[in-house]
Design an enzyme around this catalytic site. Structure first.
Site, PDB file in Angstrom:
ATOM      1  N   GLU A 141       6.494   3.686   9.390  1.00  0.00           N
ATOM      2  CA  GLU A 141       4.942   2.694   9.824  1.00  0.00           C
ATOM      3  C   GLU A 141       4.443   3.954  10.843  1.00  0.00           C
ATOM      4  O   GLU A 141       5.162   4.498  11.769  1.00  0.00           O
ATOM      5  CB  GLU A 141       5.430   1.710  10.025  1.00  0.00           C
ATOM      6  CG  GLU A 141       6.018   0.254   8.925  1.00  0.00           C
ATOM      7  CD  GLU A 141       4.970   0.462   7.833  1.00  0.00           C
ATOM      8  OE1 GLU A 141       3.274   0.071   8.410  1.00  0.00           O
ATOM      9  OE2 GLU A 141       5.655  -0.463   6.515  1.00  0.00           O
ATOM     10  N   TYR A 172       4.090   9.929   1.854  1.00  0.00           N
ATOM     11  CA  TYR A 172       3.726   8.380   0.720  1.00  0.00           C
ATOM     12  C   TYR A 172       2.741   9.451  -0.601  1.00  0.00           C
ATOM     13  O   TYR A 172       2.355   8.570  -1.854  1.00  0.00           O
ATOM     14  CB  TYR A 172       2.215   7.788   1.347  1.00  0.00           C
ATOM     15  CG  TYR A 172       2.622   7.191   1.949  1.00  0.00           C
ATOM     16  CD1 TYR A 172       3.105   5.406   1.628  1.00  0.00           C
ATOM     17  CD2 TYR A 172       2.721   7.387   3.875  1.00  0.00           C
ATOM     18  CE1 TYR A 172       3.089   4.753   2.828  1.00  0.00           C
ATOM     19  CE2 TYR A 172       3.192   6.128   4.162  1.00  0.00           C
ATOM     20  CZ  TYR A 172       3.219   4.971   4.080  1.00  0.00           C
ATOM     21  OH  TYR A 172       3.788   3.665   5.050  1.00  0.00           O
ATOM     22  N   VAL A 197     -10.112  -2.293  -1.294  1.00  0.00           N
ATOM     23  CA  VAL A 197      -9.226  -2.883  -0.852  1.00  0.00           C
ATOM     24  C   VAL A 197      -8.032  -3.417  -0.263  1.00  0.00           C
ATOM     25  O   VAL A 197      -7.839  -2.009   0.514  1.00  0.00           O
ATOM     26  CB  VAL A 197      -7.730  -2.719  -2.610  1.00  0.00           C
ATOM     27  CG1 VAL A 197      -6.917  -3.938  -2.359  1.00  0.00           C
ATOM     28  CG2 VAL A 197      -8.475  -2.556  -4.090  1.00  0.00           C
ATOM     29  N   SER A 199      -5.422  -5.336   2.540  1.00  0.00           N
ATOM     30  CA  SER A 199      -4.345  -6.477   2.376  1.00  0.00           C
ATOM     31  C   SER A 199      -3.951  -7.372   3.641  1.00  0.00           C
ATOM     32  O   SER A 199      -3.922  -8.187   3.588  1.00  0.00           O
ATOM     33  CB  SER A 199      -2.848  -6.073   2.065  1.00  0.00           C
ATOM     34  OG  SER A 199      -2.511  -4.939   3.080  1.00  0.00           O
ATOM     35  N   ARG A 207     -10.652   0.219  10.969  1.00  0.00           N
ATOM     36  CA  ARG A 207     -11.315   0.530  10.043  1.00  0.00           C
ATOM     37  C   ARG A 207     -12.363  -0.789  10.039  1.00  0.00           C
ATOM     38  O   ARG A 207     -13.618  -0.718   9.004  1.00  0.00           O
ATOM     39  CB  ARG A 207     -10.423   0.527   9.103  1.00  0.00           C
ATOM     40  CG  ARG A 207      -9.114  -0.612   9.298  1.00  0.00           C
ATOM     41  CD  ARG A 207      -8.766  -1.027   8.057  1.00  0.00           C
ATOM     42  NE  ARG A 207      -7.319  -1.018   7.499  1.00  0.00           N
ATOM     43  CZ  ARG A 207      -5.944  -1.977   7.033  1.00  0.00           C
ATOM     44  NH1 ARG A 207      -6.154  -0.896   6.033  1.00  0.00           N
ATOM     45  NH2 ARG A 207      -5.518  -3.151   6.689  1.00  0.00           N
ATOM     46  N   TYR A 245     -14.454   5.092  -2.848  1.00  0.00           N
ATOM     47  CA  TYR A 245     -13.244   4.285  -2.397  1.00  0.00           C
ATOM     48  C   TYR A 245     -12.960   4.233  -1.015  1.00  0.00           C
ATOM     49  O   TYR A 245     -13.138   5.319  -0.252  1.00  0.00           O
ATOM     50  CB  TYR A 245     -12.814   4.281  -3.483  1.00  0.00           C
ATOM     51  CG  TYR A 245     -10.568   3.338  -3.437  1.00  0.00           C
ATOM     52  CD1 TYR A 245     -10.690   1.903  -3.289  1.00  0.00           C
ATOM     53  CD2 TYR A 245     -10.046   3.657  -1.767  1.00  0.00           C
ATOM     54  CE1 TYR A 245     -10.105   1.277  -3.114  1.00  0.00           C
ATOM     55  CE2 TYR A 245      -9.054   2.456  -1.833  1.00  0.00           C
ATOM     56  CZ  TYR A 245      -8.845   1.366  -2.215  1.00  0.00           C
ATOM     57  OH  TYR A 245      -7.809   0.079  -1.394  1.00  0.00           O
ATOM     58  N   GLU A 259      -0.463   5.393   0.312  1.00  0.00           N
ATOM     59  CA  GLU A 259      -1.247   4.831  -0.773  1.00  0.00           C
ATOM     60  C   GLU A 259      -2.502   5.180  -1.244  1.00  0.00           C
ATOM     61  O   GLU A 259      -3.429   4.582  -1.930  1.00  0.00           O
ATOM     62  CB  GLU A 259      -0.326   3.353  -1.284  1.00  0.00           C
ATOM     63  CG  GLU A 259      -0.367   2.415  -0.994  1.00  0.00           C
ATOM     64  CD  GLU A 259      -0.609   1.946   0.453  1.00  0.00           C
ATOM     65  OE1 GLU A 259      -0.976   1.202   1.430  1.00  0.00           O
ATOM     66  OE2 GLU A 259       0.061   2.674   1.202  1.00  0.00           O
ATOM     67  N   LYS A 260      -3.221   4.625   0.205  1.00  0.00           N
ATOM     68  CA  LYS A 260      -5.087   3.955   0.059  1.00  0.00           C
ATOM     69  C   LYS A 260      -5.683   5.616  -0.777  1.00  0.00           C
ATOM     70  O   LYS A 260      -6.392   5.621  -1.056  1.00  0.00           O
ATOM     71  CB  LYS A 260      -5.361   3.628   1.469  1.00  0.00           C
ATOM     72  CG  LYS A 260      -4.768   2.254   1.648  1.00  0.00           C
ATOM     73  CD  LYS A 260      -4.806   2.341   2.900  1.00  0.00           C
ATOM     74  CE  LYS A 260      -3.990   0.753   3.818  1.00  0.00           C
ATOM     75  NZ  LYS A 260      -2.724   1.413   4.011  1.00  0.00           N
TER      76      LYS A 260
END
Length: 366
Positions: A141, A172, A197, A199, A207, A245, A259-260
């Site tokens: 993190e 990652y 996407v 979360s 962002r 994306y 992973e984005k």
């Protein structure tokens, strides 16, 4: 009588020779022992003199390769359990992973996931630490999400994070060269423009602030928290319909590329528009023509104009896939692989170090 006298003299010479030989051997032995003692004393003095340095020679000799390296996983990271018997499948042998705390006293390494202990120092091992044992600080993190690093002072010996300068590098995702360059591929049919996407919705985060401006100039379909629902079963089939994306990271931090980018964007064959660490930092891991960086544009308005331009120019758009002629995104092997890598790193690391401040190291570029 003459013969007896001669034999007696010869016997004296023989005794003298033996005595000199023994004396020479004892002197040589004493010299060797003295040398060892001097070296040991020198080592001890260096250890004391260098006690404020980050690394000193290991107090015990390296493990024989025949013996197992024992890695104790103190707590399952985030509670997610992984297989403990897969190391041989990765070509890593002589590695024993365990969650059995009764093996603490013989474990070569103890893996400690920061998020699972950061609010309670007493949740760290409380028994005396064996002098050969390494504590490994495991964290995936960014600084904004973790706390209480100060309590780790002088406790840990190795780091295992997404940062490339970690003792055990755990990204990652990664790119690797194709064995045969120039292989053909097919870009999925695109019928939509921009997706995102998300979360976790942190009001005021970079962002979110950028998105709020960008959406005024281009249509963006947002999935996740407070927006359109999207199941994991439908994730790639849905996102692959979009040309672009938004791979926007929740933190801007060195080497923090999640992973984005690797899974969400590259995995769905959408051109990633990234917001995070600098373009220069991204290009340490990804070809420069594989993504669009928000920093390349003076404002969100100019970025939107560029995306709309690419939407009308198929040839220019396809250039963002040219990297696929040379590279592929390596499949992430899961946590077990990272745990097994600990054994390899320990075997290859004869130096025993103490990290005086994990906080200073991890926050140095914040």
């Amino acid at each position: 009588m003459i013969l007896a006298s001669v034999n007696y003299k010869h016997l004296n010479i023989l005794f003298l020779f033996v005595f000199l030989f023994i004396l020479s051997f004892v002197w040589k032995r004493a010299s060797i022992t003295s040398g060892v003692s001097t070296n040991l004393q020198k080592f001890i003095c260096q250890g004391k003199e260098n006690q404020n340095e980050t690394a000193v020679k290991s107090p015990t000799p390296p493990k024989n390769h025949v013996e197992d390296i024992i890695v104790l996983i103190w707590k399952w990271p985030w509670g997610y359990q992984s297989p403990l018997d897969k190391c041989h499948e990765y070509g890593i042998f002589g590695c024993k992973l365990t969650v059995d705390r009764s093996l603490y006293s013989v474990a070569d390494a103890v893996l400690i996931h920061h998020a699972d202990i950061m609010y309670d120092k007493n949740s760290l091992p409380q028994e005396s630490k064996p002098n050969f044992q390494r504590w490994i600080w495991y964290n995936m993190e960014p600084p904004r999400i973790i706390h209480n690093l100060k309590m780790l002072d002088n406790l840990f010996n190795m780091t295992m994070t997404f940062r490339r300068d970690s003792d055990i590098y755990c990204p990652y995702g990664q790119m690797e060269p194709l064995k045969e360059r120039g292989q053909n591929f097919t870009i999925p049919q695109k019928s939509k423009l921009v997706s995102w996407v998300v979360s976790k919705w942190y009001p005021g985060a970079p962002r979110i602030a950028y998105y709020e401006k960008l959406k005024n100039h281009i249509t963006i379909d947002v999935y996740g928290a407070k927006h359109k629902k999207l199941s994991w079963d439908d994730f790639y089939a849905t996102i692959s319909q979009y040309k672009f994306y938004l791979a926007f990271e929740n933190s801007i931090y060195k080497d923090y590329i999640t992973e984005k980018l690797w899974s969400n964007a590259f995995g769905s064959w959408a051109v990633p528009v990234v917001l995070g660490t600098s373009r220069k930092n991204y290009e340490r891991f990804v070809p420069g023509d594989a993504f669009i960086h928000v920093d390349d544009f003076p404002s969100p308005k100019e970025l939107a104009a560029y995306l709309l331009e690419l939407d009308k120019d198929d040839e220019k758009y396809r250039k963002y896939f040219n990297w696929r002629f040379q590279y592929r995104v390596a499949n992430r092997r899961g946590p077990s692989y990272g745990y097994c890598k600990i054994c390899e790193i320990i075997r290859e690391s004869p130096v025993y170090q103490v990290i005086h401040s994990v906080e200073k190291w991890f926050l140095e570029d914040v």
